[in-house]
Enzyme design. Structure first.
Site, PDB file in Angstrom:
ATOM      1  N   GLU A  78     -19.882  -0.381 166.591  1.00 16.25           N
ATOM      2  CA  GLU A  78     -19.645  -1.787 166.245  1.00 16.25           C
ATOM      3  C   GLU A  78     -18.553  -2.346 167.149  1.00 16.25           C
ATOM      4  OE1 GLU A  78     -19.328  -4.414 162.201  1.00 16.25           O
ATOM      5  OE2 GLU A  78     -18.025  -2.666 162.349  1.00 16.25           O
ATOM      6  N   GLU A 116     -18.244  -2.809 151.457  1.00 10.94           N
ATOM      7  CA  GLU A 116     -19.070  -3.537 152.422  1.00 10.94           C
ATOM      8  C   GLU A 116     -18.469  -3.259 153.787  1.00 10.94           C
ATOM      9  OE1 GLU A 116     -19.858  -6.407 155.038  1.00 10.94           O
ATOM     10  OE2 GLU A 116     -19.196  -7.788 153.468  1.00 10.94           O
ATOM     11  N   CYS A 171     -19.667  -8.737 160.420  1.00 17.09           N
ATOM     12  CA  CYS A 171     -20.286  -7.442 160.140  1.00 17.09           C
ATOM     13  C   CYS A 171     -21.797  -7.502 160.296  1.00 17.09           C
ATOM     14  CB  CYS A 171     -19.912  -6.974 158.738  1.00 17.09           C
ATOM     15  SG  CYS A 171     -20.320  -8.164 157.439  1.00 17.09           S
ATOM     16  N   LYS A 201      -5.441  -7.961 148.422  1.00 18.87           N
ATOM     17  CA  LYS A 201      -4.743  -7.558 149.641  1.00 18.87           C
ATOM     18  C   LYS A 201      -5.487  -8.144 150.833  1.00 18.87           C
ATOM     19  CE  LYS A 201      -4.483  -4.983 152.814  1.00 18.87           C
ATOM     20  NZ  LYS A 201      -4.366  -5.256 154.285  1.00 18.87           N
TER      21      LYS A 201
END
Length: 522
Positions: free
Chosen positions: A416, A281, A315, A202
């Site tokens: 973030e 992750e 990330c 996906k």
């Protein structure tokens, strides 16, 4: 025939005419309105996805995503393919041959794949070319791993032979992010196939195009080898619809997810209900540390690369810079000067360092964080707004931004941002540094710049981060495990552990003595 020159690779489907025309005009990469369901190409039955080039807002493609029924078809087809004797009983050396041939096809199509990913994500061609090469290398690495990985004879503790073996899980759900699609796809798909599974991929709804082309390369190779076509599905769509259906499907035996922490928590909760293994992750707020004894020019170059490459959409971006107080003003001045010297523009332009963000909506989100930092007393040392150049007005650009004057508890130091925004903070000594650097919920990566290897070792052992770079940053090896701690994730990708993450472990006991077992008493 080279795949990038093969007319069948990008064969037109029943897609939107305007999208097709604009693709032809702007990138020369026509994209069919088709998705891959159980090894079969067909039109998606779900919502329509309008895929844009963030450099100028051009419509690249309008494709239909999958719906829950197509997810069900894909998982069922994957289950049949994974159980097929042609695949389930395949020798590791033959599975390795498939992976090597996939790597060759990726390399043959490298130019096309890089241009397509640049058009879809805004990344520079230099970066997307490296990501395509990384994807090919990932398939080639796991070909070597599966061909040489060994099961284990365990020490005998009685009149029997004992061993530990590894088997496929069955159907694996792989959910990948929009920031580096082809590399992320390969890091899940290659070890999952190497381990003997079927894969339901996906991709992110913003950036599905390169994943679909990769799916065609892989399925063509699977067909050429005579393996069941249902081994791979590629199902674009929203996380709320397609992602949820993949994660919750009873036929999916493992999910590997790269993305935001909140979504990862939701997947983890579903996995707990299903008692299903999961690899997560997730997000990061990675610190980079410059000690007074560091080689400052080298450190500044590393800091700039660590946060502003990929336009900060990574990330592991080094989004918090800690500088020892003795060199704080010097390093801050150098970082600001370096950030102002970076060239901002479309990823196709020569010499560009910082491309657009993935969308205007995401750019506005990044800008909101900067305004919040300003309101909290932060000083915007450079950037803090989109570029003023008229030729960039239609794109999702934001200038490299450096902020100081914030406490470590401020929102811009804790959350973030996922954009070209760096916060700079001073520290006094190692104890002060550890307290600040570990003072977020995340634990993905960190960087240390110092001439003292003893200090680097001491600090590396105390930072809560799964990957730590010393006098470098944002360098990777497919042979070295990668993953996070705390809210940055669970499990590891890459390396031999990355293969084992897609397998089930089983123990066998072989009687050697022919003794009759006694009845249990009492």
């Amino acid at each position: 025939m080279h795949a990038e020159n093969d007319p069948q690779l990008f064969e037109a489907g029943a897609g939107d005419g305007r999208a097709r025309a604009e693709v032809d005009q702007f990138s020369g990469l026509p994209i069919a309105d088709e998705i891959l369901v159980g090894g079969q190409w067909c039109q998606g039955a779900g919502e329509r996805l309008f895929v844009q080039d963030p450099a100028d807002g051009t419509l690249l493609a309008a494709i239909h995503g999958a719906d829950p029924d197509q997810v069900d078809r894909a998982v069922r087809a994957g289950g049949r393919a994974a159980a097929d004797d042609r695949w389930h009983d395949l020798l590791p050396s033959d599975r390795a041959g498939l992976l090597r041939d996939i790597a060759h096809r990726i390399e043959d199509a490298a130019g096309t794949l890089a241009r397509l990913q640049t058009a879809n994500t805004g990344k520079t061609l230099t970066e997307t070319g490296a990501l395509v090469a990384s994807a090919a290398g990932t398939f080639r690495y796991f070909a070597a791993v599966v061909e040489t990985a060994e099961d284990q004879l365990t020490p005998r503790r009685g009149p029997y032979l004992t061993m530990s073996i590894h088997e496929p899980i069955g159907v694996v759900g792989a959910i990948t992010p929009w920031n580096s699609p082809i590399a992320s796809d390969a890091q899940k798909m290659a070890p999952a196939l190497a381990a003997g599974n079927a894969v339901v991929l996906k991709p992110a709804e913003w950036t599905p195009l390169v994943s679909l082309v990769l799916g065609r390369l892989v399925t063509d190779t699977i067909t050429d080898h005579g393996f069941p076509p249902g081994l791979l599905s590629v199902l674009p769509g929203s996380g709320a619809v397609v992602g949820e259906a993949v994660v919750c499907h009873p036929g999916v035996g493992k999910v590997s997810f790269t993305g935001g922490t909140e979504t990862g928590r939701r997947i983890g909760a579903v996995a707990a209900e299903k008692v299903m293994p999961v690899s997560l992750e997730l997000g990061g707020k990675s610190p980079t540390v410059v000690f007074a004894d560091a080689e400052i020019d080298q450190a500044v170059a590393g800091v700039l690369f660590g946060i502003f490459s990929s336009t900060g959409q990574s990330c592991i971006a080094g989004s918090r810079l800690f500088v020892q107080v003795e060199r704080y003003d010097e390093v801050l001045e150098a970082v600001v000067a370096g950030a102002q010297a970076l060239r901002v523009g479309p990823g196709t332009a020569p010499g560009v360092h910082v491309g657009p963000l993935v969308s205007s909506a995401h750019r506005d989100r990044v800008a909101g964080y900067v305004e919040q930092a300003r309101a909290e007393g932060g000083r915007i040392c450079c950037g803090g707004h989109p570029p003023e150049a008229e030729e960039l007005a239609g794109g999702a650009y934001y200038l490299p931004t450096v902020i100081d004057g914030l406490p470590a508890t401020a929102g811009a130091c804790q959350e973030e941002i996922f954009g070209p925004v760096l916060v700079v903070l001073p520290f006094v000594d190692e104890e002060d540094l550890v307290a600040q650097a570990n003072g977020t919920v995340y634990g993905l990566a960190a960087g240390i710049w110092t001439a003292d290897y003893r200090r680097a070792w001491w600090l590396a052992r105390r930072l809560d981060a799964g990957t730590i770079w010393i006098n470098t940053y944002k360098q990777f090896s497919i042979s070295t495990p990668f993953g996070g701690m705390r809210a940055s994730g669970l499990g590891r990708e890459k390396g031999i552990d990355g293969l084992r993450a897609y397998q089930r472990q089983k123990s066998l006991y072989w009687d050697l003595a022919g003794e009759t077992l006694p009845w249990a008493l009492g």
